[in-house]
Structure formats: C-alpha cells, structure tokens
Design an enzyme around this catalytic site. Structure first.
Site, PDB file in Angstrom:
ATOM      1  N   GLU A   9     -39.528   3.039   7.965  1.00 45.99           N
ATOM      2  CA  GLU A   9     -39.645   4.491   7.864  1.00 45.99           C
ATOM      3  C   GLU A   9     -40.132   4.825   6.460  1.00 45.99           C
ATOM      4  O   GLU A   9     -39.444   4.558   5.479  1.00 45.99           O
ATOM      5  CB  GLU A   9     -38.295   5.163   8.124  1.00 45.99           C
ATOM      6  CG  GLU A   9     -38.374   6.679   8.050  1.00 45.99           C
ATOM      7  CD  GLU A   9     -37.006   7.350   8.098  1.00 45.99           C
ATOM      8  OE1 GLU A   9     -36.953   8.517   8.519  1.00 45.99           O
ATOM      9  OE2 GLU A   9     -36.016   6.721   7.709  1.00 45.99           O
ATOM     10  N   ASP A  37     -34.565   1.952   8.041  1.00 41.59           N
ATOM     11  CA  ASP A  37     -34.352   3.377   7.810  1.00 41.59           C
ATOM     12  C   ASP A  37     -34.494   3.711   6.326  1.00 41.59           C
ATOM     13  O   ASP A  37     -34.080   2.936   5.452  1.00 41.59           O
ATOM     14  CB  ASP A  37     -32.942   3.752   8.288  1.00 41.59           C
ATOM     15  CG  ASP A  37     -32.624   5.213   8.104  1.00 41.59           C
ATOM     16  OD1 ASP A  37     -33.205   6.033   8.827  1.00 41.59           O
ATOM     17  OD2 ASP A  37     -31.800   5.528   7.222  1.00 41.59           O
TER      18      ASP A  37
END
Length: 570
Positions: A270, A207
C-alpha cells in the site's frame, strides 16, 4: 472448476485476477453477525467458479478490534472472532486445491497497545524492548515533541505518565508505531512473515508501507498550502518528515529479500499518494515490491479524457521493466458502483481486465454492490468518530456481502455487524447467477477472457486518441490485435474503423462474434472488446503494435496515434 494459468512463463501474480476479501463482511458461519474463516471456506467453490486466481485477505490476527484487525496484539495467531489456526490451514489447503493463491494482509508499521512487545516497551525506560517503539521526551513547554498529527486526528503523540515520555502513533493512539530503525524489530518481523509463509501463504499485502520510518530529528511538518475549511484537520501539515522517508525503501528491500527465501511468492504494498511517486516502490539497486498498489481508477474523474490522462501518467511513472497493477475496489474506498453508477461500473470492469498488468477487485464489485448508507448512530469506523463530517467513514464499503435476496442476504443467521444497504434483491449472487447478462456474468466472462487470451495478460498496450468520451486503446501481440472501446457516456457513438474486426465481448453481454466492417456502433454505457483482423496497416509501419516496443511485456508501445473518427448519434 480449476482454472488454468494463462501463461506458464509468467509469474502467477502477473497472470491471475486478485480478489480482496474483508473477512468481517464476507460470510458468517456461526450467527454472530461477523464473517469468519469457516464462512470463507464455505465459499471457495464460488471463488473458483468466478475465476479468481488469488485472494487478498484482510487481517485475521488476534486484535482488540479498535481498527477492526489492523491493530494487532499477536501476529502469529488467529483471533477467535475469525476462528483458529487450524481453520486458517484448512482455508489455505482448500484454496490451493483449486489453484487459488492466498495473499495475507500484514501490518508492519504499528501494533496494538495490547501487543506484548508494547506492554514490555512501556513498562520501563530500561526495558529491552523500550526502543522497539518510537519514544520521545516532551517539548520544552511539556507538550508533545513536535507538531506531527495522527491520520485519525489530533496529535500523533500520546503521553505515558508511568515513564514520562510520549510514544508516536501515526494512526489511533491504541496503535503505537514500531521503531523500524531498530534491527531487532526488523528481525522479529521477518520471523512473523516466515511463520505464515511456512503455513503456505503465497504473499503479503503490506499495509501503510510508506510510513515505516520517521525523521530521526523529529522536525516539525510544514504547513499544507492547500489546507482550507473543507480539508480534514489531520491534513493541516504536509507529511514531509513522516511519509516516504528514504530509510523506508531499505526496509522494504529487506522484506523482499526475506520473501525470496521462499519460491514463487509475491509482495504487494500500500503506497497511497500521488502517482508520480509510485515508481520508486518497484526496484532500485535492490528489488522492492512486486506490485505497489495503484488506486488511480478509484481516484480519477470518470470520463474518457481524465482516464486516458491518468492511465498515461501512471504507465509513464513506473519503471520500464515494471509490471502494472490496477485496483477497482477496496475496503478503504467508496465502491465503484456508487461512485459512477451501475451502468458505468460495467465499463469499469472491462477497463480493469483489459489494461496491461494485474487486476484487483473487491468482494461485491462483481455483483455491482453499492455503498451501504450508514447513519451516524450505526457508524463503527473510528475515522468517522474521530474526524466526522469529511466523508471519511469507511463503513459504507465494508457492508456485508449479499449472497441472496433474503432478509440477512445469506451472510448470517444473526444480526449483520453493519447494515446491508439498498438493492439487495437484485444485487446479490443468487439473483445474478440465473441471469446470463448480469454484472456477475460479465465479471466471470472478463476474467475467463483474460485467462485464455495471452494478448490481454502479456501483450503490448497502445493508447489511442479518445474522442466524444469514448476511451480507446489496443492490446497487441505478434499475431493479434484487440481493440477496446469504452463509451463513458449515456449517449450513443459510432467509431469509424480502419480495419475489419470481430466483436468478441460487449459489456451488455448480448453481442458475440459479431463481424464489424467499417463502423463500430456503441450504445449508451457500452464497452466492447474487438479482435481486429490482420491487415498490412497494423503490422507494417514502424512503431505499430508489432514493433515490440513495450513496458514489462504489457506496457506502452511507441505506435503513432491513429485517426479514429467518432460520430455522435442520438
């Protein structure tokens, strides 16, 4: 059903279709209205039936849930809301028994302010973990050290009265940023990853991976020249000193090196931002991500011209030996069925599974789930609370999965944590299981086709010129050519062919093994996969699909454009 790997010579993350599950919204097992691990466990046979090759699971760690699991207070335990470590182990075993991999979301940029690391860090300026987070003295006027803004609005600096310094938080103030410049942080995080890898996790989705490092000089961000009244306030400055810093790449390289201590694992990242920067997240002198996530299909205008341009830009932006990846749905993006309509959502599905690279979709996309309408009173997302009025609320795409058409949609026996939304009666798994032309049936057939058709998962990609908003391209291998034709309009079109072909799949699911001689008729909102029969034209000319000019065994070839003739009819 145990599905077979498409090509044993390719790594699993190249062969399989990846299915993202937001655990709060997938299946509740205990009636509290929130999905959990045992609920997910009860649905693994569905995943196998569907043809999913890997599950990307959003965070299930211990958390105060200020950001619904992305604020972690213990990296090596499961939050009781979702179950226990034993439940997690059972889930891993059940998935592996069905030849399904598990990719776990991991959040290295920040922790919860309740994490023991931060509790110690803020206890004293002399604490050994003080430098595990980003602390700074006030500016000369006593305010924040600089003008950096949180993605959730307001200053990215929070005053700590006890130690009389500010700490940095790129997101919520309850999510203090870890100091990745500190080797002790990197060593500790490597141990976190090892903990889960030893439990059988097959990979991680990292993330917010582009924001691991900040400018050590704490220089002010420059103004955003595109900022206006329609721009969310957090975007008032260009993120020059807090996004994609050079040091970030070395941290990703360290993660990749650690992952490779374990065989057959994958690292996804990401890397939100412009397409032209995505290539750097693959390999340089040292390997980085296996799959830097690409959201182009969710961000591009939905017409053949824009799609062709976006696909071309992306493929040309990644290294020659890179493996592409495409995402059609996410817990952070509006659902595709709402954005382009349910008819074109079928076109999007065919595009996803026929482009070169790894396809990723989001739980519910396979039944055409729309965004749920969430009133301001019902909103749970901190984005909506802190930056209201700019359409940033992520609750609509996080509404619970619909398993049947009953009042609670088979998701829970209690009150769902978010409203279910509209079209529950027709857009649910049970209703579509009995319909062999449903969106669910289309997804299953597309995944099966990709698994059994080597040309789709490892053949070359050849773009063709699109006309009248029909997107055209070919996938080619030594002895096989597949033409993909996608009508992005509500009108009928006819494509004149140079070769004979056999129609193998239509998005309407009513045309199978249909011979096509010189003209391919496309109905409104129809896409097809056609096998082009061997011809001297297709293999004899330099640069055609048989030339082996490729990118990562599935990329762009140098084939010159064919003059496909497309006629429009009423």
């Amino acid at each position: 059903m145990v599905h077979q790997r498409a090509d044993s010579r390719l790594e699993w993350w190249k062969c399989c279709s990846i299915y993202q599950i937001y655990p709060r919204s997938f299946q509740d097992s205990d009636g509290d209205g929130v999905g959990d691990l045992n609920g997910l466990l009860s649905r693994v046979d569905y995943l196998a039936w569907l043809g999913v090759g890997a599950v990307w699971l959003s965070p299930v760690y211990r958390s105060p849930m200020r950001d619904f699991g992305y604020d972690i207070s213990d990296y090596t335990d499961v939050d009781p809301l979702f179950g226990t470590l034993t439940d997690f182990d059972r889930l891993v075993a059940a998935l592996h028994e069905r030849d399904i991999k598990l990719i776990l979301d991991v959040v290295p940029n920040h922790t919860s302010d309740q994490h023991p690391w931060f509790v110690e860090s803020r206890s004293s300026r002399d604490d050994p973990k003080r430098n595990w987070y980003v602390w700074a003295d006030p500016d000369a006027d006593g305010g924040p050290p600089n003008n950096w803004l949180s993605r959730f609005g307001g200053s990215a600096w929070e005053w700590d009265a006890r130690t009389e310094q500010y700490y940095y938080h790129a997101f919520l103030q309850e999510q203090p940023d870890l100091n990745w410049r500190n080797p002790a942080v990197r060593f500790a995080f490597a141990d976190v990853l090892r903990f889960w890898l030893r439990r059988g996790v097959d990979g991680f989705r990292v993330d917010a991976s582009a924001v691991l490092a900040e400018d050590p000089l704490l220089r002010d961000e420059p103004p955003n020249p595109d900022f206006d009244s329609k721009t969310p306030p957090p975007e008032r400055f260009k993120r020059v000193f807090t996004d994609v810093r050079p040091e970030t790449m070395s941290y990703i390289e360290e993660m990749r090196a650690m992952i490779e201590e374990f065989p057959d694992r994958a690292l996804l990242g990401e890397v939100q931002g412009s397409i032209d920067r995505i290539g750097q997240f693959y390999d340089a002198e040292r390997p980085r991500f296996h799959l830097p996530l690409n959201f182009l299909l969710l961000d591009t205008d939905w017409d053949a011209t824009s799609l062709a341009a976006g696909i071309d830009q992306y493929i040309n932006a990644i290294p020659d030996d890179a493996w592409p990846v495409w995402i059609l749905g996410s817990h952070d993006k509006p659902r595709i069925a709402t954005r382009i309509g349910i008819e074109q959502a079928r076109i999007a599905a065919m595009l996803l599974f026929t482009l070169p690279g790894t396809p990723i979709f989001y739980a519910g996309d396979e039944i055409g789930m729309p965004n749920s309408v969430i009133s301001s009173e019902e909103a749970r997302d901190p984005f909506e609370a802190l930056v209201p009025g700019y359409g940033l609320n992520r609750d609509p795409e996080r509404a619970p999965m619909r398993w049947d058409g009953n009042e609670k949609a088979g998701f829970t026996s209690g009150e769902p944590w978010l409203p279910l939304g509209d079209h529950v009666k027709e857009r649910n798994v049970a209703a579509q299981l009995s319909d062999d032309r449903s969106v669910l049936s289309l997804y299953r057939q597309l995944m099966a086709l990709r698994q059994t058709e080597p040309t789709l998962h490892s053949g070359q990609f050849q773009p063709l010129r699109s006309q009248s908003q029909v997107l055209l391209f070919e996938r080619c291998s030594d002895d096989r050519r597949l033409l993909i034709a996608l009508n992005t309009t509500t009108g009928s079109h006819t494509v004149a062919l140079h070769d004979r072909g056999m129609l193998r799949l239509s998005t309407h699911l009513d045309r199978l093994d249909e011979p096509v001689a010189s003209q391919l008729h496309l109905r409104p909102n129809e896409g097809v996969v056609m096998e082009m029969l061997t011809s001297s034209l297709s293999v004899s000319l330099p640069g055609y699909c048989g030339s082996r000019v490729s990118k990562a065994n599935g990329g762009i070839s140098s084939r010159p454009s064919l003059q496909w003739v497309i006629e429009t009819s009423d």
